[in-house]
Design a protein around this motif. Structure first.
Motif, PDB file in Angstrom:
ATOM      1  N   VAL A 193      54.402  31.134  39.497  1.00  0.00           N
ATOM      2  CA  VAL A 193      53.876  32.481  39.015  1.00  0.00           C
ATOM      3  C   VAL A 193      52.895  32.287  37.932  1.00  0.00           C
ATOM      4  CG1 VAL A 193      54.653  34.744  38.252  1.00  0.00           C
ATOM      5  CG2 VAL A 193      56.289  33.198  39.921  1.00  0.00           C
ATOM      6  N   VAL A 194      51.870  33.047  37.925  1.00  0.00           N
ATOM      7  CA  VAL A 194      50.906  33.149  36.991  1.00  0.00           C
ATOM      8  C   VAL A 194      50.793  34.702  36.426  1.00  0.00           C
ATOM      9  CG1 VAL A 194      48.659  33.156  35.957  1.00  0.00           C
ATOM     10  CG2 VAL A 194      49.570  31.094  37.658  1.00  0.00           C
ATOM     11  N   ILE A 195      51.078  34.955  35.061  1.00  0.00           N
ATOM     12  CA  ILE A 195      50.874  36.368  34.558  1.00  0.00           C
ATOM     13  C   ILE A 195      49.443  36.551  34.266  1.00  0.00           C
ATOM     14  CG2 ILE A 195      51.775  38.096  33.103  1.00  0.00           C
ATOM     15  CD1 ILE A 195      53.807  37.100  35.249  1.00  0.00           C
ATOM     16  N   GLU A 196      48.705  37.220  34.833  1.00  0.00           N
ATOM     17  CA  GLU A 196      47.230  37.105  34.862  1.00  0.00           C
ATOM     18  C   GLU A 196      46.895  38.469  33.912  1.00  0.00           C
ATOM     19  OE1 GLU A 196      43.574  37.320  34.071  1.00  0.00           O
ATOM     20  OE2 GLU A 196      44.119  35.170  35.303  1.00  0.00           O
ATOM     21  N   VAL A 197      46.445  38.368  32.706  1.00  0.00           N
ATOM     22  CA  VAL A 197      46.290  39.518  31.815  1.00  0.00           C
ATOM     23  C   VAL A 197      44.650  39.482  31.615  1.00  0.00           C
ATOM     24  CG1 VAL A 197      48.717  39.579  30.812  1.00  0.00           C
ATOM     25  CG2 VAL A 197      46.693  38.335  29.544  1.00  0.00           C
ATOM     26  N   GLY A 198      43.735  38.319  32.038  1.00  0.00           N
ATOM     27  CA  GLY A 198      42.482  38.496  31.525  1.00  0.00           C
ATOM     28  C   GLY A 198      41.657  39.050  32.397  1.00  0.00           C
ATOM     29  N   GLY A 199      41.965  39.168  33.830  1.00  0.00           N
ATOM     30  CA  GLY A 199      41.242  40.006  34.549  1.00  0.00           C
ATOM     31  C   GLY A 199      40.082  38.973  35.321  1.00  0.00           C
ATOM     32  N   ALA A 200      39.019  39.599  35.842  1.00  0.00           N
ATOM     33  CA  ALA A 200      37.951  38.695  36.328  1.00  0.00           C
ATOM     34  C   ALA A 200      37.703  37.444  35.807  1.00  0.00           C
ATOM     35  CB  ALA A 200      36.933  39.670  36.611  1.00  0.00           C
ATOM     36  N   GLY A 201      37.511  37.560  34.350  1.00  0.00           N
ATOM     37  CA  GLY A 201      36.986  36.518  33.406  1.00  0.00           C
ATOM     38  C   GLY A 201      38.068  35.192  33.640  1.00  0.00           C
ATOM     39  N   THR A 202      39.275  35.451  33.915  1.00  0.00           N
ATOM     40  CA  THR A 202      40.124  34.294  33.869  1.00  0.00           C
ATOM     41  C   THR A 202      40.882  34.194  35.544  1.00  0.00           C
ATOM     42  OG1 THR A 202      41.832  35.941  33.478  1.00  0.00           O
ATOM     43  CG2 THR A 202      40.755  34.534  31.627  1.00  0.00           C
ATOM     44  N   LEU A 203      40.516  35.185  36.442  1.00  0.00           N
ATOM     45  CA  LEU A 203      41.388  35.136  37.392  1.00  0.00           C
ATOM     46  C   LEU A 203      41.162  33.818  38.526  1.00  0.00           C
ATOM     47  CD1 LEU A 203      43.334  36.380  39.443  1.00  0.00           C
ATOM     48  CD2 LEU A 203      41.424  37.952  40.124  1.00  0.00           C
TER      49      LEU A 203
END
Length: 340
Positions: free
Chosen positions: A231-241
């Protein structure tokens, strides 16, 4: 009573405490004397006009608060004066799947928020707060904690799973605490070695400084024997996805939560070839909030508060959060010195 109101345009220069008449509870509503509130990155985006450019002004800001019930309107059965409560982020989402109506009726955006000394709230949009928490701690729960809980439980996080967390803001630190009590192994990234050390004390199994090691997706795969995180908790958005997709295992789950990094492009091919599940997480329901609170109470989890500001100093609290120097949550205290 005082309320934090955005009036006349976007920008912190249009944000100020205003005197407003104290509300009266209508049928099914209770009157809550707010003791503390907490900030989310969303609040900053709302003030800047980046979250909802069509925001109707003036608008009372804020989505997260905790306080004491002081009066009850006709027909109220769930709460009574003296009860300690926190509001839900979406007053129309009680249980089940999210709906368009619920998503379009959030505090501080489509309707007046909770950054006020007294608020009238429908009883169905409140939860009892864990008894071991202070009001400041309880005020951190409605958005960040419920978002983390929803993201983790939707991905079936538990023993034998590895969760990769981005940064040390409110959602990520709650996800670290909750993933740990769910039995998962937590990995975390940060731009600060000191913050990584603090995260380790909260239960992180390993951490990486993404400023000195920008290939944190490769690091995550190394930490999982080449497989990638469950699981990845993605909080950065397009810049880190893109990196999150590379960091997750084949068949893994990426919970898309935040937009902290702004713009960017995402290559859909790895999503297809790795059969990655991308799921947007827009906070959660009251039922999720109550389930999470039972775990918080059972495990005696205490939210991590970076700093508490007086309500009168809300603008500086937003600036502190914008600086990115915080670890955990930034809180507004209605009873701190400076609030009269």
């Amino acid at each position: 009573m005082k309320a934090l109101v955005l009036r006349g345009g976007f920008g912190s220069e249009h944000l100020a405490l205003e005197e407003r008449p104290e509300p009266a509870p209508g049928p099914g509503e209770v009157l809550v004397r707010v003791r503390a509130a907490s900030l989310n990155f969303r609040d900053l985006m709302l003030v800047k006009g980046q979250y909802n450019p069509k925001l109707a002004l003036p608008r009372v800001m804020g989505s997260d608060a905790a306080g004491e019930v002081v009066a009850a309107g006709a027909g109220v059965t769930r709460f009574k004066p003296g009860d300690r409560v926190a509001n839900t982020f979406m007053p129309l989402w009680e249980e089940g799947a999210i709906t368009g109506a619920a998503a379009g009726a959030t505090y501080g955006s489509e309707r007046d928020g909770v950054f006020a000394e007294v608020i009238a709230v429908h009883e169905r949009a409140l939860v009892a707060v864990p008894p071991h928490l202070s009001y400041e701690e309880a005020a951190t729960l409605p958005c960040a904690a419920v978002t983390a809980w929803n993201a983790l439980t939707a991905a079936s996080t538990g023993p034998g799973t590895t969760v990769l967390l981005q940064g040390t803001g409110g959602v990520s630190i709650f996800a670290l605490q909750l993933a740990t009590v769910l039995g998962a192994r937590a990995l975390i990234t940060s731009s600060s070695d000191d913050k990584l050390a603090r995260a380790a004390r909260l239960g992180a199994a390993a951490g990486v400084n993404y400023r000195t090691d920008p290939d944190w997706d490769k690091w995550a795969r190394q930490q999982t024997g080449g497989a990638g995180a469950d699981v990845v908790i993605e909080v950065g958005g397009a810049g880190t996805l893109d990196r999150s997709i590379r960091a997750v295992k084949t068949g893994g789950h990426v919970a898309v939560i935040g937009v902290l990094t702004g713009g960017g492009t995402v290559n859909p091919v790895p999503v297809l070839m790795k059969a990655v599940r991308l799921q947007g997480v827009f906070v959660g329901s009251r039922a999720m909030f109550e389930e999470m609170n039972r775990v918080i109470t059972e495990k005696q989890i205490r939210p991590v508060i970076d700093r508490a500001f007086p309500f009168a100093d809300a603008v500086n609290a937003l600036r502190h959060m914008e600086s990115g120097s915080h670890f955990g949550k930034v809180v507004l205290s209605m009873t701190a010195p400076g609030n009269g």
